[in-house]
Design a protein around this motif. Structure first.
Motif, PDB file in Angstrom:
ATOM      1  N   HIS A 103      84.564  54.052 -81.179  1.00  0.00           N
ATOM      2  CA  HIS A 103      85.450  53.256 -81.173  1.00  0.00           C
ATOM      3  C   HIS A 103      86.598  54.001 -81.711  1.00  0.00           C
ATOM      4  CE1 HIS A 103      82.774  49.922 -80.873  1.00  0.00           C
ATOM      5  NE2 HIS A 103      83.402  49.994 -79.735  1.00  0.00           N
ATOM      6  N   MET A 145      94.202  43.373 -73.650  1.00  0.00           N
ATOM      7  CA  MET A 145      93.145  43.660 -74.519  1.00  0.00           C
ATOM      8  C   MET A 145      93.326  42.855 -75.680  1.00  0.00           C
ATOM      9  SD  MET A 145      91.941  47.224 -76.318  1.00  0.00           S
ATOM     10  CE  MET A 145      93.257  47.178 -77.590  1.00  0.00           C
ATOM     11  N   GLN A 186      93.781  50.254 -69.046  1.00  0.00           N
ATOM     12  CA  GLN A 186      93.160  49.464 -67.940  1.00  0.00           C
ATOM     13  C   GLN A 186      93.302  47.939 -68.030  1.00  0.00           C
ATOM     14  OE1 GLN A 186      91.466  50.553 -65.148  1.00  0.00           O
ATOM     15  NE2 GLN A 186      92.022  52.543 -65.775  1.00  0.00           N
ATOM     16  N   TRP A 198      90.271  53.281 -77.581  1.00  0.00           N
ATOM     17  CA  TRP A 198      90.966  51.974 -77.482  1.00  0.00           C
ATOM     18  C   TRP A 198      92.273  52.189 -76.492  1.00  0.00           C
ATOM     19  CZ3 TRP A 198      88.582  47.811 -78.427  1.00  0.00           C
ATOM     20  CH2 TRP A 198      87.614  47.994 -79.510  1.00  0.00           C
ATOM     21  N   VAL A 233      90.840  51.778 -72.866  1.00  0.00           N
ATOM     22  CA  VAL A 233      90.629  50.149 -72.703  1.00  0.00           C
ATOM     23  C   VAL A 233      91.994  49.565 -72.371  1.00  0.00           C
ATOM     24  CG1 VAL A 233      89.968  48.212 -73.348  1.00  0.00           C
ATOM     25  CG2 VAL A 233      88.581  50.113 -73.978  1.00  0.00           C
ATOM     26  N   LYS A 234      93.003  50.072 -73.279  1.00  0.00           N
ATOM     27  CA  LYS A 234      94.461  49.154 -73.231  1.00  0.00           C
ATOM     28  C   LYS A 234      95.061  49.646 -72.007  1.00  0.00           C
ATOM     29  CE  LYS A 234      98.138  47.537 -75.767  1.00  0.00           C
ATOM     30  NZ  LYS A 234      98.558  47.585 -77.324  1.00  0.00           N
ATOM     31  N   ILE A 238      85.332  46.595 -69.043  1.00  0.00           N
ATOM     32  CA  ILE A 238      86.062  48.023 -69.394  1.00  0.00           C
ATOM     33  C   ILE A 238      85.687  48.482 -70.695  1.00  0.00           C
ATOM     34  CG2 ILE A 238      88.466  49.154 -69.790  1.00  0.00           C
ATOM     35  CD1 ILE A 238      89.470  46.773 -67.821  1.00  0.00           C
ATOM     36  N   HIS A 239      85.454  47.733 -71.517  1.00  0.00           N
ATOM     37  CA  HIS A 239      85.049  48.285 -72.875  1.00  0.00           C
ATOM     38  C   HIS A 239      83.623  49.135 -72.825  1.00  0.00           C
ATOM     39  CE1 HIS A 239      83.221  47.812 -76.785  1.00  0.00           C
ATOM     40  NE2 HIS A 239      84.319  47.837 -77.250  1.00  0.00           N
ATOM     41  N   ALA A 244      84.269  52.228 -70.898  1.00  0.00           N
ATOM     42  CA  ALA A 244      84.894  53.301 -71.644  1.00  0.00           C
ATOM     43  C   ALA A 244      84.090  54.134 -72.445  1.00  0.00           C
ATOM     44  CB  ALA A 244      86.072  52.481 -72.464  1.00  0.00           C
ATOM     45  N   HIS A 245      83.012  53.574 -72.968  1.00  0.00           N
ATOM     46  CA  HIS A 245      81.906  54.187 -73.833  1.00  0.00           C
ATOM     47  C   HIS A 245      81.228  55.469 -72.854  1.00  0.00           C
ATOM     48  CE1 HIS A 245      82.150  52.130 -77.516  1.00  0.00           C
ATOM     49  NE2 HIS A 245      81.673  50.895 -76.881  1.00  0.00           N
ATOM     50  N   TYR A 259      87.847  42.634 -70.129  1.00  0.00           N
ATOM     51  CA  TYR A 259      87.800  43.565 -71.093  1.00  0.00           C
ATOM     52  C   TYR A 259      86.339  44.005 -71.621  1.00  0.00           C
ATOM     53  CZ  TYR A 259      87.651  44.072 -76.293  1.00  0.00           C
ATOM     54  OH  TYR A 259      87.161  44.521 -77.467  1.00  0.00           O
TER      55      TYR A 259
END
Length: 227
Positions: free
Chosen positions: A194, A209, A205, A199, A202-203, A183-184, A187-188, A180
């Motif tokens: 955010h 989450m 992948q 989100w 992230v979810k 990936i978080h 993802a940025h 998590y």
């Protein structure tokens, strides 16, 4: 009361956000052309929200024990979300050995916390960095660098230069929690803020989450404070 804050500007950032770090630092993330005056106005308008966040009973709960962990026989340590027993052994080796137990050399008692941190860092480099490269490929992004860092108050970060930093302390957490955080931060590289889009990335992948966020909420302080 005046609020002290740190400003970090970035060309890639589209809107201003305020982060409250676990050490109570206030960090303002702003687009490059945002003036100091505009930032001050936003801070003033968010004073009540900031004070509420600083007084959050879970995020900033009082420490339940003195920081640091004593390495003694019968104690247990976390690795990838599971607890394993500590055993002090007579050994000519001055390194920590893991064999379904944490085997520490008895003659190195004073250095055992150092040996433990060194071991966690090595494991993090072996497990997290290749995993982060795989997820980066899956997401179609490319980080300038992926590093394991000694950060006590942040699990990970994505810098304005596209560097991904992950705390070695995450080696105490289950793998889905580690995934998590990886990936978080990756993802940025697609969405700096955010947002709902962030989100969703992230979810997509990591379906677990929400479970990972809950684990960090319930266990994060313990993991960060013990070492």
């Amino acid at each position: 009361m005046d609020i002290k804050y740190e400003i970090r500007r970035s060309k890639k950032r589209k809107k201003l956000t305020i982060n409250i770090e676990r050490d109570r630092r206030i960090v303002v993330l702003a687009p490059e052309n945002t003036s100091d005056e505009k930032i001050r106005q936003v801070i003033d308008s968010k004073k009540q929200w900031i004070h509420e966040k600083l007084g959050h009973p879970q995020k900033f709960a009082a420490k339940p024990h003195a920081p640091g962990k004593e390495i003694i026989n019968g104690e247990s340590l976390y690795y990838l979300g599971h607890q394993y027993q500590v055993e002090l052994i007579e050994s000519t080796n001055d390194e920590l050995v893991f064999d379904n137990k944490f085997l520490f050399p008895m003659q190195e008692k004073e250095k055992n916390l150092v040996l433990l941190k060194k071991w966690y860092v090595r494991c993090a480099k072996e497990k997290i960095i290749p995993r982060a490269r795989k997820f980066a490929k899956d997401l179609g992004v490319e980080a300038e660098s992926i590093k394991i860092v000694d950060n006590k108050y942040r699990w990970g970060s994505c810098t304005t230069k596209n560097n991904i930093n992950i705390s070695w302390r995450l080696m105490q957490a289950p793998m889905f929690v580690i995934d998590y955080i990886i990936i978080h931060e990756l993802a940025h590289l697609i969405e700096a803020n955010h947002t709902p889009e962030f989100w969703n990335i992230v979810k997509a992948q990591l379906p677990k989450m929400e479970k990972a966020k809950l684990w960090l909420k319930e266990n994060g302080q313990r993991v960060q404070e013990e070492l």
